[in-house]
Scaffold this motif. Structure first.
Motif, PDB file in Angstrom:
ATOM      1  N   GLY A  25       0.810  -1.219   0.000  1.00  0.00           N
ATOM      2  CA  GLY A  25       0.000   0.000   0.000  1.00  0.00           C
ATOM      3  C   GLY A  25       0.838   1.261   0.000  1.00  0.00           C
ATOM      4  N   ILE A  26       2.112   1.139  -0.379  1.00  0.00           N
ATOM      5  CA  ILE A  26       2.991   2.306  -0.352  1.00  0.00           C
ATOM      6  C   ILE A  26       3.064   2.902  -1.755  1.00  0.00           C
ATOM      7  N   ASP A  27       2.643   4.132  -1.835  1.00  0.00           N
ATOM      8  CA  ASP A  27       2.489   4.803  -3.120  1.00  0.00           C
ATOM      9  C   ASP A  27       3.732   5.662  -3.386  1.00  0.00           C
ATOM     10  N   ILE A  28       4.482   5.287  -4.405  1.00  0.00           N
ATOM     11  CA  ILE A  28       5.731   6.000  -4.659  1.00  0.00           C
ATOM     12  C   ILE A  28       5.524   7.020  -5.775  1.00  0.00           C
ATOM     13  N   SER A  29       5.759   8.277  -5.422  1.00  0.00           N
ATOM     14  CA  SER A  29       5.392   9.351  -6.347  1.00  0.00           C
ATOM     15  C   SER A  29       6.240   9.362  -7.612  1.00  0.00           C
ATOM     16  N   ASN A  30       7.544   9.150  -7.459  1.00  0.00           N
ATOM     17  CA  ASN A  30       8.424   9.347  -8.601  1.00  0.00           C
ATOM     18  C   ASN A  30       9.058   8.025  -8.957  1.00  0.00           C
ATOM     19  N   GLU A  31       8.588   7.424 -10.046  1.00  0.00           N
ATOM     20  CA  GLU A  31       9.104   6.105 -10.398  1.00  0.00           C
ATOM     21  C   GLU A  31      10.159   6.168 -11.485  1.00  0.00           C
ATOM     22  N   ASN A  32      10.669   7.355 -11.770  1.00  0.00           N
ATOM     23  CA  ASN A  32      11.694   7.373 -12.831  1.00  0.00           C
ATOM     24  C   ASN A  32      13.078   7.018 -12.304  1.00  0.00           C
ATOM     25  N   ARG A  33      13.161   6.765 -11.015  1.00  0.00           N
ATOM     26  CA  ARG A  33      14.356   6.197 -10.405  1.00  0.00           C
ATOM     27  C   ARG A  33      15.618   6.998 -10.679  1.00  0.00           C
ATOM     28  N   ILE A  34      15.533   8.314 -10.548  1.00  0.00           N
ATOM     29  CA  ILE A  34      16.729   9.107 -10.735  1.00  0.00           C
ATOM     30  C   ILE A  34      17.700   8.767  -9.627  1.00  0.00           C
ATOM     31  N   LEU A  35      17.358   9.067  -8.428  1.00  0.00           N
ATOM     32  CA  LEU A  35      18.140   8.574  -7.309  1.00  0.00           C
ATOM     33  C   LEU A  35      17.204   8.289  -6.144  1.00  0.00           C
ATOM     34  N   LYS A  36      16.268   9.211  -5.954  1.00  0.00           N
ATOM     35  CA  LYS A  36      15.396   9.106  -4.789  1.00  0.00           C
ATOM     36  C   LYS A  36      13.943   9.252  -5.187  1.00  0.00           C
ATOM     37  N   ARG A 202       3.240  -5.214   7.235  1.00  0.00           N
ATOM     38  CA  ARG A 202       2.558  -5.215   5.935  1.00  0.00           C
ATOM     39  C   ARG A 202       3.131  -6.275   5.006  1.00  0.00           C
ATOM     40  N   ILE A 203       4.457  -6.416   5.032  1.00  0.00           N
ATOM     41  CA  ILE A 203       5.086  -7.430   4.167  1.00  0.00           C
ATOM     42  C   ILE A 203       4.588  -8.821   4.546  1.00  0.00           C
ATOM     43  N   LYS A 204       4.461  -9.067   5.851  1.00  0.00           N
ATOM     44  CA  LYS A 204       3.965 -10.377   6.299  1.00  0.00           C
ATOM     45  C   LYS A 204       2.533 -10.609   5.824  1.00  0.00           C
ATOM     46  N   ALA A 205       1.726  -9.566   5.888  1.00  0.00           N
ATOM     47  CA  ALA A 205       0.326  -9.696   5.439  1.00  0.00           C
ATOM     48  C   ALA A 205       0.278 -10.036   3.951  1.00  0.00           C
ATOM     49  N   VAL A 206       1.162  -9.419   3.185  1.00  0.00           N
ATOM     50  CA  VAL A 206       1.217  -9.690   1.740  1.00  0.00           C
ATOM     51  C   VAL A 206       1.657 -11.135   1.519  1.00  0.00           C
ATOM     52  N   HIS A 207       2.653 -11.572   2.258  1.00  0.00           N
ATOM     53  CA  HIS A 207       3.159 -12.937   2.116  1.00  0.00           C
ATOM     54  C   HIS A 207       2.131 -13.980   2.486  1.00  0.00           C
ATOM     55  N   ASN A 208       1.492 -13.760   3.644  1.00  0.00           N
ATOM     56  CA  ASN A 208       0.476 -14.711   4.077  1.00  0.00           C
ATOM     57  C   ASN A 208      -0.622 -14.832   3.043  1.00  0.00           C
ATOM     58  N   SER A 209      -1.004 -13.698   2.450  1.00  0.00           N
ATOM     59  CA  SER A 209      -2.084 -13.757   1.479  1.00  0.00           C
ATOM     60  C   SER A 209      -1.640 -14.514   0.236  1.00  0.00           C
ATOM     61  N   ILE A 274     -16.728 -26.668  -4.972  1.00  0.00           N
ATOM     62  CA  ILE A 274     -15.568 -26.077  -4.292  1.00  0.00           C
ATOM     63  C   ILE A 274     -15.126 -24.801  -5.034  1.00  0.00           C
ATOM     64  N   LEU A 275     -15.026 -23.694  -4.314  1.00  0.00           N
ATOM     65  CA  LEU A 275     -14.533 -22.444  -4.906  1.00  0.00           C
ATOM     66  C   LEU A 275     -13.242 -22.043  -4.195  1.00  0.00           C
ATOM     67  N   ILE A 276     -12.275 -21.618  -4.963  1.00  0.00           N
ATOM     68  CA  ILE A 276     -11.011 -21.168  -4.382  1.00  0.00           C
ATOM     69  C   ILE A 276     -10.820 -19.711  -4.779  1.00  0.00           C
ATOM     70  N   LEU A 277     -10.599 -18.850  -3.811  1.00  0.00           N
ATOM     71  CA  LEU A 277     -10.467 -17.422  -4.106  1.00  0.00           C
ATOM     72  C   LEU A 277      -9.119 -16.888  -3.640  1.00  0.00           C
ATOM     73  N   GLU A 278      -8.612 -15.898  -4.358  1.00  0.00           N
ATOM     74  CA  GLU A 278      -7.398 -15.208  -3.930  1.00  0.00           C
ATOM     75  C   GLU A 278      -7.703 -14.402  -2.667  1.00  0.00           C
ATOM     76  N   ILE A 279      -6.715 -14.291  -1.807  1.00  0.00           N
ATOM     77  CA  ILE A 279      -6.861 -13.427  -0.625  1.00  0.00           C
ATOM     78  C   ILE A 279      -6.052 -12.162  -0.894  1.00  0.00           C
ATOM     79  N   GLU A 280      -6.664 -11.034  -0.707  1.00  0.00           N
ATOM     80  CA  GLU A 280      -5.979  -9.773  -0.973  1.00  0.00           C
ATOM     81  C   GLU A 280      -4.907  -9.489   0.088  1.00  0.00           C
ATOM     82  N   LYS A 281      -5.286  -9.520   1.359  1.00  0.00           N
ATOM     83  CA  LYS A 281      -4.337  -9.335   2.469  1.00  0.00           C
ATOM     84  C   LYS A 281      -4.797 -10.250   3.587  1.00  0.00           C
ATOM     85  N   MET A 282      -3.852 -10.682   4.409  1.00  0.00           N
ATOM     86  CA  MET A 282      -4.232 -11.577   5.495  1.00  0.00           C
ATOM     87  C   MET A 282      -3.494 -11.200   6.762  1.00  0.00           C
TER      88      MET A 282
END
Ligand code: ATP
Ligand code: MG
Length: 284
Positions: A25-36, A202-209, A274-282
């Protein structure tokens, strides 16, 4: 107060590192990767660097944390901590020799010249096994070294082994299995540790999902006991009665790696629809 994270500017880890931050959920404003770049909605500053430089910069505090291959962390041997294994960019670092040669075991390497871009890891390995080798450090295209007479053998990253094969080599020993890791410098301030904890949460939640799926199925009530035993869920599965008497709907979470085995057992027990669904976050 911001936490500074170093990620690879251009290479195999770049997209996946950015993707992981985005999934957190981290929104990075500048993705042109100059340095920062600065995250818009999380106290994080992103530095784009060569992966080789990340251990040094994290040790020196230019960045507080970083994402890079474990192989680079071990090779650079800086005073930084590995906090979390991220599960992507997996690879093996192997010893390889000319493919027609007989390989009796590690003693093969006694007195041999080995070309590599990872002299530190290799030296540690042979010291541990008390075998004397000559290490020839080269920057890239290590696999051509035996053919041009620079070395007898090589030590390098192997993914499919096809590069080795086209150069007449075969892998004989895996010295290290590596994946991308999250590293941090020593002595983070309390405030920085707090931000880091939030990020790891947050990283753990992404991994668990990613490792789990949501499962729904219909089952005859007389089989529920057995079905619940193989579907533990987070606490226990949710049961809801179906409109058809004698049947229930069962909801639970199952792990990706046991997925097919469990589905098979459920079907044998009479589960239907049987239905199998993706989990967004866990969040556990
Ligand atoms: P930089 O320009 O940042 O120094 P690089 O050329 O050293 O980049 P990449 O080839 O982008 O690095 O690889 C980065 C990391 O990806 C490696 O250090 C390793 O941990 C991992 N990796 C996974 N699979 C492979 C592979 N098949 N070949 C090389 N690296 C791999
Ligand atoms: Mg590099």
């Amino acid at each position: 107060m911001k936490l500074k994270i170093a990620i690879q500017k251009n290479g195999r880890l770049s997209e996946k590192s950015l993707h992981l931050l985005a999934e957190c959920g981290i929104d990075i404003s500048n993705e042109n990767r100059i340095l920062k770049a600065i995250a818009k909605n999380f106290p994080l500053e992103i530095l784009f660097l060569r992966d080789d430089d990340i251990p040094q910069y994290v040790e020196q505090g230019v960045a507080d944390i970083g994402i890079l291959g474990e192989n680079e962390v071990l090779e650079k041997n800086r005073k930084i901590d590995i906090l979390y294994r991220l599960g992507f960019a997996s690879c093996k670092l192997c010893l390889a020799i000319p493919k027609d040669e007989n390989y009796p075991g590690l003693s093969y390497f006694e007195g041999k010249k080995i070309a590599t871009s990872y002299p530190m890891i290799l030296n540690n390995f042979f010291q541990k096994h008390q075998i004397n080798v000559q290490i020839e450090e080269i920057g890239g295209s290590v696999e051509i070294a035996p053919n041009i007479g620079i070395s007898h053998a090589i030590f390098d990253i192997v993914s499919t082994g096809s590069t080795l094969l086209t150069n007449g080599l075969k892998p004989v020993e895996t010295v290290l299995t590596s994946e991308a890791v999250l590293v941090a410098r020593k002595n983070l301030s309390e405030k920085q540790k707090k931000i880091l904890d939030q990020l790891i949460f947050r990283i753990k939640a992404v991994h668990n999902s990613a490792q789990n799926k949501y499962i729904l199925l219909n089952a005859p009530n007389d089989k529920l006991d057995k079905i619940i035993k193989i579907l533990p869920g987070m606490r226990a599965p949710t049961l809801l009665p179906l409109a058809t008497p004698g049947w229930s709907s069962v909801h639970s979470v199952i792990q990706e790696d046991t997925f097919w085995e469990i589905i098979e057992q459920l079907r044998n027990l009479g589960a239907e629809g049987i239905l199998i669904l993706e989990i967004e976050k866990m969040i556990l």
